[in-house]
Motif scaffolding. Structure first.
Motif, PDB file in Angstrom:
ATOM      1  N   ARG A 207       0.839  -1.203   0.000  1.00  0.00           N
ATOM      2  CA  ARG A 207       0.000   0.000   0.000  1.00  0.00           C
ATOM      3  C   ARG A 207       0.871   1.249   0.000  1.00  0.00           C
ATOM      4  O   ARG A 207       0.643   2.179  -0.785  1.00  0.00           O
ATOM      5  N   MET A 208       1.884   1.274   0.868  1.00  0.00           N
ATOM      6  CA  MET A 208       2.780   2.429   0.932  1.00  0.00           C
ATOM      7  C   MET A 208       3.521   2.604  -0.404  1.00  0.00           C
ATOM      8  O   MET A 208       3.653   3.726  -0.895  1.00  0.00           O
ATOM      9  N   PHE A 209       3.958   1.501  -0.981  1.00  0.00           N
ATOM     10  CA  PHE A 209       4.678   1.543  -2.255  1.00  0.00           C
ATOM     11  C   PHE A 209       3.812   2.164  -3.350  1.00  0.00           C
ATOM     12  O   PHE A 209       4.248   3.073  -4.063  1.00  0.00           O
ATOM     13  N   PHE A 210       2.574   1.689  -3.479  1.00  0.00           N
ATOM     14  CA  PHE A 210       1.713   2.187  -4.555  1.00  0.00           C
ATOM     15  C   PHE A 210       1.191   3.600  -4.271  1.00  0.00           C
ATOM     16  O   PHE A 210       0.985   4.379  -5.202  1.00  0.00           O
ATOM     17  N   LEU A 211       1.029   3.966  -3.013  1.00  0.00           N
ATOM     18  CA  LEU A 211       0.698   5.357  -2.685  1.00  0.00           C
ATOM     19  C   LEU A 211       1.857   6.270  -3.062  1.00  0.00           C
ATOM     20  O   LEU A 211       1.653   7.375  -3.567  1.00  0.00           O
ATOM     21  N   TRP A 212       3.080   5.810  -2.821  1.00  0.00           N
ATOM     22  CA  TRP A 212       4.266   6.584  -3.206  1.00  0.00           C
ATOM     23  C   TRP A 212       4.307   6.755  -4.720  1.00  0.00           C
ATOM     24  O   TRP A 212       4.523   7.856  -5.217  1.00  0.00           O
ATOM     25  N   LEU A 213       4.077   5.651  -5.465  1.00  0.00           N
ATOM     26  CA  LEU A 213       4.099   5.735  -6.927  1.00  0.00           C
ATOM     27  C   LEU A 213       3.051   6.709  -7.463  1.00  0.00           C
ATOM     28  O   LEU A 213       3.287   7.404  -8.448  1.00  0.00           O
ATOM     29  N   SER A 214       1.897   6.747  -6.807  1.00  0.00           N
ATOM     30  CA  SER A 214       0.806   7.604  -7.282  1.00  0.00           C
ATOM     31  C   SER A 214       0.907   9.032  -6.752  1.00  0.00           C
ATOM     32  O   SER A 214       0.087   9.881  -7.103  1.00  0.00           O
ATOM     33  N   GLY A 215       1.884   9.291  -5.877  1.00  0.00           N
ATOM     34  CA  GLY A 215       2.052  10.632  -5.322  1.00  0.00           C
ATOM     35  C   GLY A 215       1.118  10.954  -4.175  1.00  0.00           C
ATOM     36  O   GLY A 215       1.039  12.097  -3.739  1.00  0.00           O
ATOM     37  N   ARG A 216       0.422   9.946  -3.657  1.00  0.00           N
ATOM     38  CA  ARG A 216      -0.547  10.185  -2.585  1.00  0.00           C
ATOM     39  C   ARG A 216      -0.016   9.864  -1.187  1.00  0.00           C
ATOM     40  O   ARG A 216      -0.709  10.064  -0.203  1.00  0.00           O
ATOM     41  N   LEU A 217       1.229   9.393  -1.091  1.00  0.00           N
ATOM     42  CA  LEU A 217       1.782   9.043   0.221  1.00  0.00           C
ATOM     43  C   LEU A 217       1.912  10.247   1.150  1.00  0.00           C
ATOM     44  O   LEU A 217       1.595  10.126   2.340  1.00  0.00           O
ATOM     45  N   PRO A 218       2.348  11.417   0.685  1.00  0.00           N
ATOM     46  CA  PRO A 218       2.459  12.550   1.619  1.00  0.00           C
ATOM     47  C   PRO A 218       1.149  12.863   2.351  1.00  0.00           C
ATOM     48  O   PRO A 218       1.169  13.190   3.543  1.00  0.00           O
ATOM     49  N   ASP A 219       0.016  12.747   1.676  1.00  0.00           N
ATOM     50  CA  ASP A 219      -1.269  12.999   2.336  1.00  0.00           C
ATOM     51  C   ASP A 219      -1.543  11.970   3.425  1.00  0.00           C
ATOM     52  O   ASP A 219      -2.042  12.298   4.503  1.00  0.00           O
ATOM     53  N   GLU A 220      -1.219  10.713   3.153  1.00  0.00           N
ATOM     54  CA  GLU A 220      -1.426   9.653   4.151  1.00  0.00           C
ATOM     55  C   GLU A 220      -0.503   9.856   5.344  1.00  0.00           C
ATOM     56  O   GLU A 220      -0.927   9.659   6.502  1.00  0.00           O
ATOM     57  N   LEU A 221       0.731  10.242   5.100  1.00  0.00           N
ATOM     58  CA  LEU A 221       1.664  10.507   6.187  1.00  0.00           C
ATOM     59  C   LEU A 221       1.159  11.656   7.065  1.00  0.00           C
ATOM     60  O   LEU A 221       1.207  11.589   8.288  1.00  0.00           O
TER      61      LEU A 221
END
Length: 109
Positions: free
Chosen positions: A89-103
Motif C-alpha cells: 500500500r505504501m509503495f503504490f501510494l508513493w508511486l501515485s504521489g498520494r503518500l504525503p497525504d497519508e503521512l
C-alpha cells in the motif's frame, strides 16, 4: 505490556509512524521493487530460488531500515499480513504521489 492493535484502520497510522524516516521509506521502496522484479522473473522462469530472492530482496532493505535507521522492531514480527499489505500500500501510494497525504493524516512529519 503493549495492547495489540485490533483493526487494520488502527494499524495503518501505526505502520506509517513506524516508517517516519524518509530513508526508511526509501529502503522499503527499494525492497518492494526488488521483490516485485524478482517475482516477475519467477513468473517467466518458474525458478523457485527466485521466491527466496524475493523474500531476501524485499525484507532485507526493510529490516536494515528498521534496525539501523528507525531503530525499531519491524511490524512484520507482530502483524505479518497487515504489514505485508501495508508495504505494498505504501509503495503504490508513493508511486501515485498520494503518500504525503497519508503521512500527514497519520501525523508523520
Amino acid at each position: 505490556m503493549q495492547n495489540r492493535i485490533q483493526t487494520y484502520s488502527e494499524f495503518w497510522p501505526y505502520y506509517l509512524k513506524e516508517h517516519s524516516s524518509a530513508l526508511c521509506r526509501r529502503l522499503h521502496f527499494l525492497g518492494t521493487t526488488l521483490a516485485l522484479i524478482g517475482f516477475a522473473i519467477f513468473l517467466i522462469t518458474f525458478n523457485p530460488i527466485l521466491l527466496l530472492a524475493c523474500a531476501v530482496g524485499g525484507y532485507g532493505p526493510a529490516w536494515i531500515a528498521h534496525f539501523f535507521v528507525e531503530k525499531n522492531r519491524p511490524a512484520t514480527f507482530t502483524y505479518p499480513i497487515w504489514s505485508l499489505y501495508s508495504d505494498f500500500r505504501m509503495f503504490f501510494l508513493w508511486l501515485s504521489g498520494r503518500l504525503p497525504d497519508e503521512l500527514k493524516k497519520a501525523g508523520v512529519p
